[in-house]
Each structure stands twice: as C-alpha cells, then as structure tokens.
Design a protein around this motif. Sequence first.
Motif, PDB file in Angstrom:
ATOM      1  N   VAL A 139       0.751  -1.229   0.076  1.00 39.98           N
ATOM      2  CA  VAL A 139      -0.054   0.037   0.000  1.00 39.98           C
ATOM      3  C   VAL A 139       1.032   1.401  -0.035  1.00 39.98           C
ATOM      4  N   LEU A 140       0.835   1.999  -1.175  1.00 46.21           N
ATOM      5  CA  LEU A 140       1.752   3.260  -1.404  1.00 46.21           C
ATOM      6  C   LEU A 140       1.012   4.473  -1.213  1.00 46.21           C
ATOM      7  N   GLU A 141       1.621   5.680  -1.006  1.00 46.10           N
ATOM      8  CA  GLU A 141       1.202   6.768  -1.253  1.00 46.10           C
ATOM      9  C   GLU A 141       0.798   7.165  -2.473  1.00 46.10           C
ATOM     10  N   ASP A 142      -0.404   7.516  -2.763  1.00 50.57           N
ATOM     11  CA  ASP A 142      -0.743   8.177  -4.190  1.00 50.57           C
ATOM     12  C   ASP A 142      -0.208   9.370  -4.497  1.00 50.57           C
ATOM     13  N   MET A 143       0.572   9.677  -5.435  1.00 48.89           N
ATOM     14  CA  MET A 143       1.412  10.991  -5.844  1.00 48.89           C
ATOM     15  C   MET A 143       0.327  11.716  -6.680  1.00 48.89           C
ATOM     16  N   ARG A 149       1.967  12.930 -12.617  1.00 49.03           N
ATOM     17  CA  ARG A 149       1.394  12.288 -13.500  1.00 49.03           C
ATOM     18  C   ARG A 149       2.249  11.774 -14.286  1.00 49.03           C
ATOM     19  N   MET A 150       2.112  10.669 -14.982  1.00 55.95           N
ATOM     20  CA  MET A 150       2.795   9.932 -16.086  1.00 55.95           C
ATOM     21  C   MET A 150       3.246  10.733 -17.284  1.00 55.95           C
ATOM     22  N   ALA A 151       4.420  10.689 -17.964  1.00 54.17           N
ATOM     23  CA  ALA A 151       4.601  10.926 -19.467  1.00 54.17           C
ATOM     24  C   ALA A 151       4.323  10.082 -20.156  1.00 54.17           C
ATOM     25  N   ASP A 152       4.092  10.262 -21.541  1.00 54.29           N
ATOM     26  CA  ASP A 152       3.834   9.387 -22.673  1.00 54.29           C
ATOM     27  C   ASP A 152       5.208   8.588 -22.896  1.00 54.29           C
ATOM     28  N   ARG A 153       5.240   7.334 -22.924  1.00 50.23           N
ATOM     29  CA  ARG A 153       6.196   6.350 -23.070  1.00 50.23           C
ATOM     30  C   ARG A 153       6.593   6.210 -24.273  1.00 50.23           C
ATOM     31  N   TRP A 270      12.398   4.177 -15.691  1.00 49.64           N
ATOM     32  CA  TRP A 270      12.329   4.282 -17.034  1.00 49.64           C
ATOM     33  C   TRP A 270      10.807   5.131 -17.134  1.00 49.64           C
ATOM     34  N   THR A 271      10.565   5.569 -18.341  1.00 50.66           N
ATOM     35  CA  THR A 271       9.430   6.617 -18.384  1.00 50.66           C
ATOM     36  C   THR A 271       8.057   6.285 -17.378  1.00 50.66           C
ATOM     37  N   ASN A 272       7.811   5.025 -17.505  1.00 48.51           N
ATOM     38  CA  ASN A 272       6.510   4.712 -16.578  1.00 48.51           C
ATOM     39  C   ASN A 272       6.733   4.607 -15.437  1.00 48.51           C
ATOM     40  N   ASN A 273       7.961   4.515 -15.015  1.00 49.44           N
ATOM     41  CA  ASN A 273       8.213   4.509 -13.445  1.00 49.44           C
ATOM     42  C   ASN A 273       8.888   5.470 -12.805  1.00 49.44           C
ATOM     43  N   ILE A 274       8.323   6.919 -13.465  1.00 52.63           N
ATOM     44  CA  ILE A 274       8.619   8.199 -13.034  1.00 52.63           C
ATOM     45  C   ILE A 274       7.220   9.222 -13.172  1.00 52.63           C
ATOM     46  N   LEU A 275       6.901   9.733 -12.316  1.00 50.16           N
ATOM     47  CA  LEU A 275       5.783  10.646 -12.582  1.00 50.16           C
ATOM     48  C   LEU A 275       6.565  11.976 -12.210  1.00 50.16           C
ATOM     49  N   PHE A 276       5.789  13.031 -13.115  1.00 48.53           N
ATOM     50  CA  PHE A 276       6.051  14.388 -13.026  1.00 48.53           C
ATOM     51  C   PHE A 276       5.215  15.495 -12.475  1.00 48.53           C
ATOM     52  N   LYS A 277       5.590  16.467 -11.891  1.00 49.64           N
ATOM     53  CA  LYS A 277       4.491  17.442 -11.425  1.00 49.64           C
ATOM     54  C   LYS A 277       4.933  18.714 -12.102  1.00 49.64           C
ATOM     55  N   TYR A 278       3.829  19.441 -12.815  1.00 48.59           N
ATOM     56  CA  TYR A 278       4.056  20.487 -13.774  1.00 48.59           C
ATOM     57  C   TYR A 278       3.643  21.973 -13.168  1.00 48.59           C
ATOM     58  N   ARG A 279       4.433  23.016 -13.782  1.00 50.93           N
ATOM     59  CA  ARG A 279       3.972  24.182 -13.460  1.00 50.93           C
ATOM     60  C   ARG A 279       2.596  24.607 -13.949  1.00 50.93           C
ATOM     61  N   SER A 284       5.645  22.661 -18.380  1.00 52.44           N
ATOM     62  CA  SER A 284       6.942  22.655 -17.881  1.00 52.44           C
ATOM     63  C   SER A 284       7.266  21.658 -16.635  1.00 52.44           C
ATOM     64  N   PRO A 285       7.931  20.618 -16.520  1.00 49.95           N
ATOM     65  CA  PRO A 285       8.148  20.005 -15.179  1.00 49.95           C
ATOM     66  C   PRO A 285       8.820  20.766 -14.009  1.00 49.95           C
ATOM     67  N   GLU A 286       8.590  20.449 -12.932  1.00 50.62           N
ATOM     68  CA  GLU A 286       9.225  21.268 -11.880  1.00 50.62           C
ATOM     69  C   GLU A 286       9.673  19.962 -10.732  1.00 50.62           C
ATOM     70  N   ALA A 287       9.180  18.762 -10.859  1.00 50.30           N
ATOM     71  CA  ALA A 287       9.711  17.947  -9.733  1.00 50.30           C
ATOM     72  C   ALA A 287       9.255  16.396 -10.280  1.00 50.30           C
ATOM     73  N   ALA A 288      10.084  15.541 -10.049  1.00 55.11           N
ATOM     74  CA  ALA A 288       9.985  14.215 -10.579  1.00 55.11           C
ATOM     75  C   ALA A 288       9.920  13.261  -9.182  1.00 55.11           C
ATOM     76  N   CYS A 289       9.226  12.268  -9.376  1.00 48.41           N
ATOM     77  CA  CYS A 289       8.791  11.048  -8.363  1.00 48.41           C
ATOM     78  C   CYS A 289       9.322   9.655  -8.966  1.00 48.41           C
ATOM     79  N   LEU A 290      10.266   8.987  -8.486  1.00 48.41           N
ATOM     80  CA  LEU A 290      10.459   7.920  -8.952  1.00 48.41           C
ATOM     81  C   LEU A 290       9.705   6.593  -8.208  1.00 48.41           C
TER      82      LEU A 290
END
Length: 423
Positions: A139-143, A149-153, A270-279, A284-290
Amino acid sequence: MSAPVEEHSGAQLRGNLRAVVEDVARRERFTDVEVEVSRASAKGDNYIGELLRVKVKGRRDGEEGQSMSVVLKLIPENEARRAVARVDAFFDNELFVYSEVMPAFQSLQEDRRVPEAERFGAVPKLLACDRSEGGVSLVLEDMSPRGYRMADRLKGLDTAHCSLVMKELGRFHAFSFALRDQRPAEFQRLRSGVTETLFRPQSALGAESEGRLKSMVDHVTSTMLKRFPHESEYMERFRRFCSDFNKRAEAVVSGEAAEPCAVICHGDCWTNNILFKYREDDESPEAACLLDLQVSRYSSPVTDIAYFLYCCTERSVRREAYKSLLSDYYNSFSQFLRLLGSDPEQMFPYSAFKEQESRFSHFGLLMALFVLPIFTAASEDTPDMDNIGENTARDHLAKSASNQLYLRRMGDVIEDMVDRSFI
C-alpha cells in the motif's frame, strides 16, 4: 462501521486487502470509511504487478466529506504469470528496499539535519504491506493528488524532464556513499539485502532463459541489417558485444565490479516508473517522483543513468544535452552528499564518475535489447501478461520488426554506443 466496497472498471479488493486499507485509513484518523476501487494503470503501463487506486472517503477528525487515496501494488493472481516472470522475488526485493533501505536513507538525512526543503522525497511512502494472499502486496502513497502524472512513454523525454530525473538519481545515489562513509556496518547489511532480480541464475532473465536471449539477439541483429551494412563497424561491434551476452550481463550489474563506487540503484528508471509535477502552464515539469523499486540492485550508479538515457530518450536529446545531463547528475549528487556530511571529492570524485561511465554505460544497450520492443509498442500491441506463454516473447519480437519507432530508436542506441566507444 464501514460501508461496502464500491468497485469500478472491474477492479476488486481481494482477500485481506480491505482490512489493510481500513487500517491505513484509521491511522490517518478516518472513521465511517467508504472505499472506491479503480485500476491505476492501463495495459502496457505495468508488467510485473497489478496496480489499483483506492479512494477512501469518510469522517476525518470528526469532519465529514474528507477523502484520501492510496495505490495498491498487488502480486498477480495468475499463477503462470507469477511463474514465468518470477514476480515473488521482485516483490520481496521491493519490500526490503521500502522497509529497510528507505528508512535508513530518511534517518540519515534527519540525523544530518538536512533542511526540510532540501531533503530527498522523490519516492512514494510505503503505508502498509500484506502477505496474507500468498505474496507481498504493498500500500503506497498516491502521488496523483499532489499533481504528479506519467509522461507518454512513446514520445521520449525532453531535456527538461531528463534533468529532473538525473538530479533525483544523483541524490538517491548519494545516500549509499554517505552510509558507506559514516555507517559502514549498516550499509553492508543494506547492500547485502538488495537482490539482483534480473541478471542472475534462476532469475527472470537468468540461465534457463538462454534460448530466449539468443532468439532476441538474433532478431535484433537481423532487424538492424535494415539500417547498417553487414560488414559495417556498427554491426561488427554489436555482434561482438552480443557474443557472450549472459556473462556480460551478470558482470555489468555486479557491485563488486564497480567497487568502491557501487551504490544501491533504483534499477528500473524508465518513463512509466517516473511521475512528473508540472508548473501552471501544464507543460514545464518542476518535480519528479521515482516509482517501482522491484529491480533495485547493488551496482555502478552508471547502470541507472545509462538505462534511463538510452531507453527513455530520443537520440536528439542525447546529442544535444548528454554532457549537461551528466553534469546535472554529478552536481546534484555532490551537493546532496555534502548535506549528508560526506565529501564527494573523497568518496566519488568526478574522475571516478567518468571512469564508471566508460566501463558501465553499455548497460544502456543491454537493457535496450530487452525493453525497447515493449517501450515502443502501442498499448494494443503490448503483451497480455495474464495470457503469457512460451510464444509470447517470440510473437512480440516479431511485431517489433515492423515497428518504425522501435527500429529507429534501437538503431540510434547502437550507433551512440559505438560512436561513444562504449562497445
């Protein structure tokens, strides 16, 4: 008293998982809980496990109409899928990293009084785990409520996205050097507990898969002849690289081979294992989550870097920004290691980093052979993991032979590896 589970999109909470979620909700001060379940990934987005998003609604601190959401990462129910991919080992490895490694990282930055704004927090928190269903469920934190959100692989990541990821990888790797320096006994225990899940005997890609590996290499060789002449230097070096594939794979992920610079790696960046937060412009991405620590391993930090850069980007990004991205990584690593109380010039000087780059970057090609057929496939063409069989890999490789995105990106990786003298 709890209301019944409301299920969506065919998703279900099986076994003891509802009780586990309710326990998490209670710890977050929820009462009178209602639970809604939906799938958290589409076909082609996740290959080892099943992901569900669970929204919890109820009273919180006596106030009605409150909600929170968590992500459940479940071991597959399909026995064939579990056996072929050996998913139990992946889940056990991820649980060790979440329950042992990440708390040690957190403890170190707390003890060193790293300012809150500069602390590493680019991995979701583990909220609970359950072993009652014959395997590990997390059970993991939902980001997503925080805007990630996920980028387009299929598009490949641009320089701005890559820079964020490289900086977070640098910080993630810095913990290993700081622990090795300041808490050597603890670091030894942690590095020994991380298990190589891919390239080892009896693993998902181990010795008994040798026949499938040979088929894969033969397939890539034949498809690349559409781009490179048979006697070209590119094909010659590629064939030489593949001539002893299993031993080369086991060697490149060996921590011992990278000492004294080996670290606990993310392993599957890889792309599907990374989430990005946007301005606010939403571009424009401002943060990444692995995400996804199932393939964490003890190896050269360059294995994470090479896998990410060669399997998740277009060649145009690598040609324009390769040096700057390496600088982003090393500068972030150095700054964070100093905050953790150790000296990068002693622990991992830039010259040592470049030497590791030279020795271990071919891991990017090794992984590209396995993953690019999947990473570049349209969602409708990705393998159905619940109907996996002996011919699944062969059939998927056959489809990639006509996938122009795959052919271009695979050829670009080979060309880059030769041009940079990594193979």
